[in-house]
Design a protein around this motif. Structure first.
Motif, PDB file in Angstrom:
ATOM      1  N   ILE A 244      39.477  36.047  61.158  1.00  0.00           N
ATOM      2  CA  ILE A 244      40.060  36.657  59.966  1.00  0.00           C
ATOM      3  C   ILE A 244      39.102  36.467  58.802  1.00  0.00           C
ATOM      4  O   ILE A 244      38.632  35.373  58.536  1.00  0.00           O
ATOM      5  N   THR A 245      38.807  37.539  58.136  1.00  0.00           N
ATOM      6  CA  THR A 245      37.915  37.464  56.977  1.00  0.00           C
ATOM      7  C   THR A 245      38.716  37.747  55.714  1.00  0.00           C
ATOM      8  O   THR A 245      39.637  38.546  55.723  1.00  0.00           O
ATOM      9  N   ASN A 246      38.361  37.068  54.660  1.00  0.00           N
ATOM     10  CA  ASN A 246      38.976  37.327  53.361  1.00  0.00           C
ATOM     11  C   ASN A 246      38.151  38.353  52.631  1.00  0.00           C
ATOM     12  O   ASN A 246      36.968  38.168  52.420  1.00  0.00           O
ATOM     13  N   LYS A 247      38.788  39.419  52.244  1.00  0.00           N
ATOM     14  CA  LYS A 247      38.124  40.433  51.448  1.00  0.00           C
ATOM     15  C   LYS A 247      38.685  40.354  50.046  1.00  0.00           C
ATOM     16  O   LYS A 247      39.863  40.151  49.855  1.00  0.00           O
ATOM     17  N   GLU A 248      37.823  40.511  49.069  1.00  0.00           N
ATOM     18  CA  GLU A 248      38.273  40.581  47.690  1.00  0.00           C
ATOM     19  C   GLU A 248      38.535  42.035  47.368  1.00  0.00           C
ATOM     20  O   GLU A 248      37.710  42.891  47.618  1.00  0.00           O
ATOM     21  N   TYR A 249      39.696  42.299  46.826  1.00  0.00           N
ATOM     22  CA  TYR A 249      40.034  43.655  46.440  1.00  0.00           C
ATOM     23  C   TYR A 249      40.141  43.743  44.931  1.00  0.00           C
ATOM     24  O   TYR A 249      40.545  42.812  44.266  1.00  0.00           O
ATOM     25  N   ARG A 250      39.776  44.905  44.407  1.00  0.00           N
ATOM     26  CA  ARG A 250      39.896  45.159  42.980  1.00  0.00           C
ATOM     27  C   ARG A 250      40.968  46.211  42.750  1.00  0.00           C
ATOM     28  O   ARG A 250      40.884  46.995  41.827  1.00  0.00           O
ATOM     29  N   ILE A 251      41.981  46.236  43.564  1.00  0.00           N
ATOM     30  CA  ILE A 251      42.948  47.320  43.530  1.00  0.00           C
ATOM     31  C   ILE A 251      43.767  47.310  42.244  1.00  0.00           C
ATOM     32  O   ILE A 251      43.861  48.306  41.567  1.00  0.00           O
ATOM     33  N   MET A 252      44.337  46.178  41.880  1.00  0.00           N
ATOM     34  CA  MET A 252      45.215  46.130  40.719  1.00  0.00           C
ATOM     35  C   MET A 252      44.748  45.040  39.774  1.00  0.00           C
ATOM     36  O   MET A 252      44.689  43.879  40.149  1.00  0.00           O
ATOM     37  N   VAL A 253      44.403  45.428  38.585  1.00  0.00           N
ATOM     38  CA  VAL A 253      44.017  44.473  37.563  1.00  0.00           C
ATOM     39  C   VAL A 253      45.295  44.026  36.871  1.00  0.00           C
ATOM     40  O   VAL A 253      46.133  44.849  36.522  1.00  0.00           O
ATOM     41  N   SER A 254      45.469  42.730  36.678  1.00  0.00           N
ATOM     42  CA  SER A 254      46.668  42.227  36.013  1.00  0.00           C
ATOM     43  C   SER A 254      46.587  42.485  34.510  1.00  0.00           C
ATOM     44  O   SER A 254      45.522  42.807  33.976  1.00  0.00           O
ATOM     45  N   PHE A 255      47.706  42.316  33.825  1.00  0.00           N
ATOM     46  CA  PHE A 255      47.760  42.520  32.377  1.00  0.00           C
ATOM     47  C   PHE A 255      46.741  41.634  31.670  1.00  0.00           C
ATOM     48  O   PHE A 255      45.938  42.113  30.871  1.00  0.00           O
ATOM     49  N   SER A 256      46.758  40.344  31.986  1.00  0.00           N
ATOM     50  CA  SER A 256      45.849  39.414  31.297  1.00  0.00           C
ATOM     51  C   SER A 256      44.388  39.697  31.643  1.00  0.00           C
ATOM     52  O   SER A 256      43.514  39.612  30.779  1.00  0.00           O
ATOM     53  N   ASP A 257      44.114  40.073  32.898  1.00  0.00           N
ATOM     54  CA  ASP A 257      42.741  40.414  33.285  1.00  0.00           C
ATOM     55  C   ASP A 257      42.248  41.658  32.549  1.00  0.00           C
ATOM     56  O   ASP A 257      41.094  41.715  32.110  1.00  0.00           O
ATOM     57  N   ALA A 258      43.116  42.659  32.402  1.00  0.00           N
ATOM     58  CA  ALA A 258      42.723  43.881  31.699  1.00  0.00           C
ATOM     59  C   ALA A 258      42.381  43.582  30.247  1.00  0.00           C
ATOM     60  O   ALA A 258      41.388  44.080  29.714  1.00  0.00           O
ATOM     61  N   VAL A 259      43.190  42.738  29.595  1.00  0.00           N
ATOM     62  CA  VAL A 259      42.929  42.387  28.202  1.00  0.00           C
ATOM     63  C   VAL A 259      41.621  41.614  28.094  1.00  0.00           C
ATOM     64  O   VAL A 259      40.797  41.880  27.210  1.00  0.00           O
ATOM     65  N   LYS A 260      41.393  40.658  29.026  1.00  0.00           N
ATOM     66  CA  LYS A 260      40.147  39.883  29.011  1.00  0.00           C
ATOM     67  C   LYS A 260      38.936  40.771  29.233  1.00  0.00           C
ATOM     68  O   LYS A 260      37.918  40.643  28.552  1.00  0.00           O
ATOM     69  N   ILE A 261      39.040  41.673  30.197  1.00  0.00           N
ATOM     70  CA  ILE A 261      37.919  42.565  30.507  1.00  0.00           C
ATOM     71  C   ILE A 261      37.585  43.430  29.292  1.00  0.00           C
ATOM     72  O   ILE A 261      36.429  43.542  28.897  1.00  0.00           O
ATOM     73  N   CYS A 262      38.601  44.016  28.692  1.00  0.00           N
ATOM     74  CA  CYS A 262      38.362  44.958  27.590  1.00  0.00           C
ATOM     75  C   CYS A 262      37.950  44.269  26.292  1.00  0.00           C
ATOM     76  O   CYS A 262      37.173  44.837  25.527  1.00  0.00           O
ATOM     77  N   LEU A 263      38.448  43.067  26.038  1.00  0.00           N
ATOM     78  CA  LEU A 263      38.137  42.409  24.765  1.00  0.00           C
ATOM     79  C   LEU A 263      36.942  41.462  24.832  1.00  0.00           C
ATOM     80  O   LEU A 263      36.411  41.096  23.795  1.00  0.00           O
ATOM     81  N   THR A 264      36.532  41.059  26.038  1.00  0.00           N
ATOM     82  CA  THR A 264      35.409  40.123  26.124  1.00  0.00           C
ATOM     83  C   THR A 264      34.285  40.655  27.010  1.00  0.00           C
ATOM     84  O   THR A 264      33.193  40.915  26.525  1.00  0.00           O
ATOM     85  N   LYS A 265      34.555  40.832  28.288  1.00  0.00           N
ATOM     86  CA  LYS A 265      33.495  41.173  29.237  1.00  0.00           C
ATOM     87  C   LYS A 265      32.878  42.548  28.980  1.00  0.00           C
ATOM     88  O   LYS A 265      31.675  42.730  29.119  1.00  0.00           O
ATOM     89  N   LYS A 266      33.720  43.533  28.655  1.00  0.00           N
ATOM     90  CA  LYS A 266      33.223  44.904  28.482  1.00  0.00           C
ATOM     91  C   LYS A 266      33.646  45.448  27.120  1.00  0.00           C
ATOM     92  O   LYS A 266      34.039  46.600  27.003  1.00  0.00           O
ATOM     93  N   TYR A 267      33.535  44.635  26.090  1.00  0.00           N
ATOM     94  CA  TYR A 267      33.995  45.003  24.744  1.00  0.00           C
ATOM     95  C   TYR A 267      33.385  46.323  24.269  1.00  0.00           C
ATOM     96  O   TYR A 267      34.087  47.189  23.782  1.00  0.00           O
ATOM     97  N   ALA A 268      32.098  46.492  24.414  1.00  0.00           N
ATOM     98  CA  ALA A 268      31.422  47.706  23.954  1.00  0.00           C
ATOM     99  C   ALA A 268      30.641  48.367  25.086  1.00  0.00           C
ATOM    100  O   ALA A 268      29.596  48.967  24.867  1.00  0.00           O
ATOM    101  N   THR A 269      31.167  48.275  26.307  1.00  0.00           N
ATOM    102  CA  THR A 269      30.485  48.829  27.472  1.00  0.00           C
ATOM    103  C   THR A 269      31.129  50.142  27.887  1.00  0.00           C
ATOM    104  O   THR A 269      32.297  50.167  28.261  1.00  0.00           O
ATOM    105  N   MET A 270      30.352  51.208  27.806  1.00  0.00           N
ATOM    106  CA  MET A 270      30.866  52.513  28.217  1.00  0.00           C
ATOM    107  C   MET A 270      30.359  52.914  29.594  1.00  0.00           C
ATOM    108  O   MET A 270      30.789  53.924  30.125  1.00  0.00           O
TER     109      MET A 270
END
Length: 161
Positions: A9-35
């Motif tokens: 059995i292998t563990n695969k990481e999926y990016r299917i659903m971003v959680s509320f807190s992850d979406a806020v973190k991504i948009c406000l920190t990681k990709k703040y001005a990334t288009m």
């Protein structure tokens, strides 16, 4: 006695659903001005929800105080709007990229009117991602590992007797 062969059995990481807190973190920190790149539907809509709820909370908090502290809440609303304007534009453009469209659609609709942005936003951002990778990057709804999904199903279903 049946045992599952856990070595297979292998563990695969999926990016299917971003959680509320992850979406806020991504948009406000990681990709703040990334288009560049792509944004999943969940990332886009969770960030929209964050903006709307925060705006409503700022307005609701100002109501009981009346005219006494009106300037404070107007200032808070303006500061919050200015802080989230760039990430909003960026996640919007990344969402268009996920659908295989250029971000210039957003800028042209912005020139036409704010109604153009609303119409384009509703139409373009409600549909799912393009299948596979496109010119803007890999599909955010596909597994990170590129292993064949059928081999994983076989590995999971193997049972020793």
């Amino acid at each position: 006695m049946k045992e599952i062969n856990s070595n297979k059995i292998t563990n695969k990481e999926y990016r299917i659903m971003v959680s509320f807190s992850d979406a806020v973190k991504i948009c406000l920190t990681k990709k703040y001005a990334t288009m560049s790149g792509r944004a999943s539907r969940s990332e886009f809509w969770w960030f929209q929800l964050f903006i709307w709820v925060t705006d409503i909370c700022i307005m609701a908090l100002s109501a009981p105080f009346g005219k006494d502290v009106e300037g404070f809440f107007i200032g808070a609303f303006v500061v919050f709007t200015l802080l989230t304007l760039i990430p909003y534009f960026c996640v919007f453009v990344r969402r268009l990229h996920d659908r295989g469209h250029s971000g210039s659609i957003f800028w042209w609709s912005l020139l036409i009117s704010i109604y153009g942005v609303l119409i384009i936003g509703l139409i373009m951002n409600m549909f799912g991602s393009d299948e596979g990778s496109n010119e803007y990057g890999p599909n955010p709804n596909e597994p990170i590992n590129s292993d064949d999904a059928s081999t994983e199903k076989e590995n999971v279903s193997k049972v020793e007797t």
